[in-house]
Write a protein that holds these residues in place. Structure first.
Motif, PDB file in Angstrom:
ATOM      1  N   VAL A 118       2.213  -5.951   8.332  1.00 52.93           N
ATOM      2  CA  VAL A 118       3.496  -6.354   7.761  1.00 52.93           C
ATOM      3  C   VAL A 118       4.476  -5.215   7.990  1.00 52.93           C
ATOM      4  CG1 VAL A 118       4.758  -7.070   5.704  1.00 52.93           C
ATOM      5  CG2 VAL A 118       2.337  -7.705   5.980  1.00 52.93           C
ATOM      6  N   ALA A 119       5.589  -5.515   8.630  1.00 48.34           N
ATOM      7  CA  ALA A 119       6.665  -4.541   8.803  1.00 48.34           C
ATOM      8  C   ALA A 119       7.717  -4.772   7.737  1.00 48.34           C
ATOM      9  CB  ALA A 119       7.291  -4.678  10.191  1.00 48.34           C
ATOM     10  N   VAL A 120       8.402  -3.714   7.375  1.00 49.95           N
ATOM     11  CA  VAL A 120       9.591  -3.833   6.537  1.00 49.95           C
ATOM     12  C   VAL A 120      10.767  -3.311   7.358  1.00 49.95           C
ATOM     13  CG1 VAL A 120       8.412  -3.669   4.325  1.00 49.95           C
ATOM     14  CG2 VAL A 120       9.116  -1.572   5.490  1.00 49.95           C
ATOM     15  N   THR A 135      -4.829  -6.891   5.370  1.00 51.73           N
ATOM     16  CA  THR A 135      -3.418  -6.938   5.751  1.00 51.73           C
ATOM     17  C   THR A 135      -2.748  -5.648   5.299  1.00 51.73           C
ATOM     18  OG1 THR A 135      -3.366  -9.347   5.487  1.00 51.73           O
ATOM     19  CG2 THR A 135      -1.244  -8.200   5.536  1.00 51.73           C
ATOM     20  N   LEU A 136      -2.173  -4.922   6.251  1.00 53.34           N
ATOM     21  CA  LEU A 136      -1.592  -3.602   5.978  1.00 53.34           C
ATOM     22  C   LEU A 136      -0.075  -3.666   6.074  1.00 53.34           C
ATOM     23  CD1 LEU A 136      -2.227  -0.463   5.656  1.00 53.34           C
ATOM     24  CD2 LEU A 136      -1.858  -0.347   8.124  1.00 53.34           C
ATOM     25  N   SER A 166       4.116 -10.714   1.024  1.00 48.67           N
ATOM     26  CA  SER A 166       3.447 -10.904   2.315  1.00 48.67           C
ATOM     27  C   SER A 166       1.929 -10.996   2.192  1.00 48.67           C
ATOM     28  CB  SER A 166       3.805  -9.748   3.247  1.00 48.67           C
ATOM     29  OG  SER A 166       3.360  -8.513   2.715  1.00 48.67           O
ATOM     30  N   GLY A 167       1.399 -10.720   0.994  1.00 50.11           N
ATOM     31  CA  GLY A 167      -0.047 -10.765   0.813  1.00 50.11           C
ATOM     32  C   GLY A 167      -0.772  -9.533   1.311  1.00 50.11           C
ATOM     33  N   ALA A 168      -0.054  -8.414   1.485  1.00 53.06           N
ATOM     34  CA  ALA A 168      -0.702  -7.180   1.946  1.00 53.06           C
ATOM     35  C   ALA A 168      -1.624  -6.642   0.860  1.00 53.06           C
ATOM     36  CB  ALA A 168       0.353  -6.140   2.306  1.00 53.06           C
TER      37      ALA A 168
END
Length: 653
Positions: free
Chosen positions: A29-31, A4-5, A73-75
């Motif tokens: 994952v976006a921020v 997860t990136l 998020s678990g990235a």
């Protein structure tokens, strides 16, 4: 293995990274800031984490907030994109200290190359050629020179100085801009090379001490030291290309480089070349390298970050030619200052791929229809890339697609880019960093002034067709038709430059154009072929022309064969407006007043600097248009302003 990136960025580069991750099966994952909550990126990523706030300092530049987003998020990995914290060694260290995989070079390399002065000292012993450089202005022995920010790039904090008299002011201004953009106001001075080309080499390194050059790019077409057009390959002689690649690889090996990086050089007219800087990240212009090599550079970044060896050990062969332009939200009528607004329509014909290494027409964009372009971030909307078997084919395809694009609601540099691509000099590859300074013709709008009446007529006829189509009764009659013709219909428009254009026309009982005129006048012979709310076809002097029309409220956007125009339909009975005090100086764009250089009651002369406005990471000076007395300064230092806000009032003496 990265599962997860988190992409610690926004806009088109974040969408670009997400696209490759999707193909590889990596979750993303976006921020996003509050201003970016409704962007395409947020919808495309598997997860999205809000960063409360709107400005970069509140959101994308907060290391703690980004790491918290990764935790929640678990990235297990972070890609920094470019800009923001992409070349921040402290961020890279914080990511790895948190047990996450950093998709980029080691923090020590970022730190070494992030300080341009330190980079010069480190790479010169490796045989990388350097320009004469000064940190003490009193020791400068030759002009012209270039003032540069030590801690950043992108054209921020750069000033050309041609004599000693202008040096102190340039150093002070460059330092302020660098401090605002990078948090470090350190600047230095190096010799400025007239007629030089900006050529950069894409390098890649892995953890197994392999460093290779993936080819070079020409980035010479620049305005305010910011790149506008890039292409690959750079059209160098084989021996020069070999030496340039060797110097870039030597720079990478000198610092044990890992990941994607770019070594930038200045190529002098005599064939000598000099190191400018090393960018320890993916570049904006990486798609042209992908187009000619067929490589996905983001994929290579992820492989290297996972510890895998590069799948190549030498410069790969290239095929064809690729050219990229940066489409930016800018107002040509105001010196290409950053523009804001709502992008009502964004459509480019012929696009074959998005965010994907491709041979065709590629569009990488952070916006779509309805996107709001604000003041907080960089002005770039999109990158458009064309690949062709030859340079001529690539340039022609790119210019054609760009000219036919529909970009409605926000002013852009589109016409400038098309003019550059279609100029004879660019076609002949006669380019250097001073190209725009020598070619004033490329700044002219695509739409000739004598074509504007036809565009306005098309807009007026489309509006009439729209009203007739939505009429509750008598919808079958031509608009404005009368049994006994008396007065023509009149539609008044305001153009983007503030000028007014009145269109008068009359349709006969069959719906044909009986007569028409405009103010300013035109004598073109026109026959109406057909009119619909979104399309008008005219026969002009025996040549049929189609105009695409898009209406949003009172705004009317017309795209024709000779160019596009943005018009505003004026009301028949204009509402009352507030009269401004004589001598009022208005904000040319939204921003923040960062410095006030004068006081109320102070006498000033024409050209004196009154205030400094900061918007979209750039300084915009506000100067006195004439001699006078400063009678009002209604906005304090640090105050936020919108376009049209009164910044100062000058009273003539």
């Amino acid at each position: 293995m990265i599962r997860t990136l988190l992409v610690a960025n926004r806009g088109e580069i974040a969408r670009r990274v997400v696209a490759t991750c999707r193909r590889l099966g990596v979750a993303t994952v976006a921020v996003h800031s509050d201003a970016d909550a409704d962007t395409p990126l947020v919808a495309e990523a598997d997860q999205a984490v809000r960063l409360p706030g709107r400005t970069p300092a509140e959101t994308y530049l907060r290391v703690d907030a980004l790491l918290d987003a990764a935790r929640r998020s678990g990235a297990d990995a972070v890609h920094p994109g470019y800009g923001f914290l992409a070349e921040n060694a402290d961020f890279a260290t914080a990511v790895t200290d948190a047990g996450l995989t950093w998709v980029g070079p080691p923090a020590r390399v970022i730190a070494a190359m992030g300080d341009k002065l330190a980079a010069k000292a480190l790479l010169a012993p490796a045989g990388v050629p350097m320009l004469p450089t000064w940190t003490d202005p009193d020791l400068i022995t030759e002009y012209p020179v270039l003032v540069k920010a030590s801690a950043g790039g992108g054209g921020r904090g750069m000033r050309i100085v041609r004599d000693a008299a202008g040096l102190a002011g340039a150093v002070a201004s460059a330092g302020r801009e660098a401090a605002a953009a990078f948090g470090d106001g350190t600047v230095f001075v190096e010799r400025y090379v007239e007629g030089g080309r900006h050529v950069e080499v894409q390098i890649f390194g892995d953890t197994h001490r392999t460093v290779v050059a993936l080819g070079e790019r020409d980035c010479s077409i620049q305005r305010r030291h910011q790149k506008l057009v890039e292409e690959a390959p750079a059209g160098l002689a084989p021996e020069l290309r070999r030496r340039l690649h060797e110097a870039a690889v030597a720079a990478g090996r000198a610092v044990d480089y890992v990941g994607a990086g770019t070594v930038e050089f200045l190529l002098a007219p005599d064939g000598a070349f000099f190191f400018l800087e090393m960018n320890t990240r993916l570049q904006v212009e990486h798609p042209v390298t992908e187009a000619v090599t067929g490589l996905d550079l983001v994929r290579l970044q992820l492989l290297v970050a996972e510890g895998a060896p590069l799948p190549l050990t030498a410069t790969p062969p290239t095929t064809g030619h690729a050219v990229e332009v940066r489409l930016c939200a800018e107002e040509p009528a105001r010196g290409f200052r950053p523009a804001t607004g709502t992008l009502h329509r964004f459509a480019v014909p012929g696009v074959t791929d998005t965010f994907t290494p491709a041979r065709g027409l590629r569009l990488d964009s952070g916006v779509t229809d309805g996107s709001v372009v604000g003041v907080h971030y960089d002005s770039m909307l999109a990158k458009l890339v064309a690949w062709g078997e030859t340079r001529t084919e690539a340039v022609r395809a790119l210019a054609g697609a760009l000219a036919r694009a529909e970009v409605h609601g926000v002013a852009t540099n589109r016409d400038l880019l098309v003019r550059v691509l279609r100029s004879p000099e660019f076609g002949a590859a006669e380019v250097d960093t001073g190209f725009l300074d020598r070619h004033d013709a490329v700044f002219a709008p695509l739409l000739p002034a004598d074509e504007l009446p036809l565009v306005a007529l098309a807009g007026a006829l489309a509006l009439a067709a729209d009203r007739r189509a939505n009429a509750p009764v008598l919808a079958g009659l031509p608009s404005g038709w009368r049994n006994v013709p008396a007065f023509p219909q009149v539609t008044r428009f305001a153009g983007a430059d503030g000028g007014e254009l009145a269109v008068r026309y009359r349709l006969d009982r069959t719906g044909a154009l009986a007569d028409w005129s405009t103010d300013p006048a035109t004598d073109r012979q026109v026959t109406l072929v057909g009119a619909a709310p979104d399309r008008v076809v005219l026969d002009v002097d025996g040549v049929r022309r189609a105009y695409r029309v898009h209406r949003v409220g009172s705004e009317v956007f017309v795209d024709g064969p000779d160019g596009a125009a943005s018009l505003t339909e004026l009301p028949r009975l204009p509402p009352p407006t507030v009269a401004l005090a004589a001598g009022s100086l208005l904000a040319p764009l939204p921003g923040t007043v960062t410095r006030t250089h004068v006081g109320v009651g102070q006498r000033v002369t024409a050209g004196d600097l009154l205030l400094t406005l900061e918007a979209m990471k750039l300084e915009h000076p506000v100067v006195a248009p004439a001699d006078g007395l400063v009678s009002e300064l209604p906005v304090p230092t640090g105050g936020q302003v919108d376009t049209g806000t009164v910044l100062a009032v000058l009273t003539p003496e």
